[in-house]
Design a protein around this motif. Sequence first.
Motif, short mmCIF file in Angstrom:
data_model
loop_
_atom_site.label_atom_id
_atom_site.label_comp_id
_atom_site.label_asym_id
_atom_site.label_seq_id
_atom_site.Cartn_x
_atom_site.Cartn_y
_atom_site.Cartn_z
N VAL A 97 0.92 -1.14 -0.02
CA VAL A 97 -0.06 0.18 0.04
C VAL A 97 0.80 1.32 0.12
O VAL A 97 2.03 1.42 0.82
N SER A 98 0.53 2.28 -1.05
CA SER A 98 1.42 3.44 -0.92
C SER A 98 1.28 4.14 0.06
O SER A 98 0.31 4.19 0.96
N VAL A 99 2.45 4.81 0.61
CA VAL A 99 2.28 5.71 2.00
C VAL A 99 2.65 7.14 1.83
O VAL A 99 3.34 7.59 0.88
N GLY A 100 1.60 8.00 2.65
CA GLY A 100 1.86 9.24 2.60
C GLY A 100 1.96 9.98 3.77
O GLY A 100 1.45 9.37 4.74
N ALA A 101 2.64 11.06 4.07
CA ALA A 101 2.81 11.84 5.32
C ALA A 101 1.45 12.57 5.60
O ALA A 101 1.07 13.51 4.81
N HIS A 102 0.81 12.24 6.69
CA HIS A 102 -0.61 13.08 7.18
C HIS A 102 -0.19 14.07 8.06
O HIS A 102 -0.26 13.85 9.31
N VAL A 103 0.44 15.23 7.63
CA VAL A 103 1.17 16.21 8.35
C VAL A 103 0.01 17.19 9.09
O VAL A 103 -1.15 17.36 8.29
N GLY A 104 -0.13 17.76 10.09
CA GLY A 104 -1.12 18.23 10.59
C GLY A 104 -0.56 19.51 11.53
O GLY A 104 0.56 19.62 11.74
N TYR A 105 -1.54 20.39 12.01
CA TYR A 105 -1.24 21.34 13.25
C TYR A 105 -0.77 20.37 14.53
O TYR A 105 -1.11 19.43 14.56
N ARG A 106 0.23 21.18 15.42
CA ARG A 106 0.71 20.60 16.61
C ARG A 106 -0.59 20.55 17.72
O ARG A 106 -0.74 21.69 18.35
N ASP A 107 -1.29 19.76 17.63
CA ASP A 107 -2.72 19.74 18.17
C ASP A 107 -3.26 18.30 18.61
O ASP A 107 -4.01 17.88 18.11
N LEU A 108 -2.48 17.57 19.76
CA LEU A 108 -2.94 16.17 20.01
C LEU A 108 -4.10 16.41 20.66
O LEU A 108 -5.29 15.57 20.48
N VAL A 109 -4.44 17.30 21.51
CA VAL A 109 -5.73 17.41 22.39
C VAL A 109 -6.81 17.70 21.23
O VAL A 109 -8.03 17.13 21.58
N GLY A 110 -6.68 18.28 20.36
CA GLY A 110 -7.93 18.55 19.40
C GLY A 110 -8.02 17.93 18.24
O GLY A 110 -8.69 17.92 17.11
N PHE A 111 -7.03 16.85 18.27
CA PHE A 111 -7.09 15.86 17.08
C PHE A 111 -6.80 16.69 15.65
O PHE A 111 -6.97 16.32 14.79
N GLY A 112 -6.00 17.78 15.74
CA GLY A 112 -5.72 18.48 14.46
C GLY A 112 -6.97 19.15 13.99
O GLY A 112 -6.63 19.54 12.84
N ARG A 113 -8.20 19.20 14.51
CA ARG A 113 -9.22 19.78 13.95
C ARG A 113 -9.48 21.15 14.33
O ARG A 113 -10.53 21.72 14.06
N ARG A 114 -8.63 21.79 15.03
CA ARG A 114 -8.56 23.21 15.67
C ARG A 114 -7.94 24.02 14.72
O ARG A 114 -6.96 23.95 14.39
#
Length: 254
Positions: free
Chosen positions: A58-75
Amino acid sequence: MAYIDLNSDLGESFGPWSMGDDVSMLSIVTSANIACGFHAGDPAAILGVLKEAARRSVSVGAHVGYRDLVGFGRRNMDPSSEELIGDTIYQIGALQGLAKVARTRVRYVKPHGALYNTIANDARQAADVIAAIQAVDSSLILMALAGAPVVAQARSSGLTVICEAFADRAYNADGSLVNRRLPGAVIHDPEVVAARMLRLVTEGLITAIDGTEIELEAQSICVHGDTPAAVSIARTVRDTLVVGGIELKSFTDG
């Protein structure tokens, strides 16, 4: 379109907290967006998912996000350019190191959550993510929201871009995703989701939440791995597309 990529967000478990069924999803999808530790995922869990992805080709990509563990990156966040570029480079590099040990490699970058939605229209933050990708490896592909301004911005900067549609998310008439806080934002019925995606692949059309028919250019379809019916939805989408004569393969296969 004779084929389409099917992707999912994986590697999001953290310590004793389990998120999704990564092993089952890896038997269905053709590309895996792997968390990099900023919005979710710990190194041991991420490495395990990378090894399983490599085993299943399976091809692999980097799922980069904001530094936001508490908000699961959705803030929503507004980091400086220096911060966002550095954070993005850091996450890609970390996943590249783990991927090397797992005997696979990072082929693309897909921003996560609030970062994904922000760069769709925010030219400054989009430019920062684009600059970070180019600084690490300009051959990395950017996965972005179909129809969003970031697609043209990244292509004009020299990046290859894969446009993405969301199987289990509702759309607004302008092609943006319906806010998760609103009713109907996430679609849970596997048959409904699958029918929508078959129509998208064969006709290039999807019905927005207000009934408007919108055109979308998409080379990849995402099924979120953290929803309760994720595996059932992904399997139904795959089976429906195959029966409809559509081949499932990663966009990295050429």
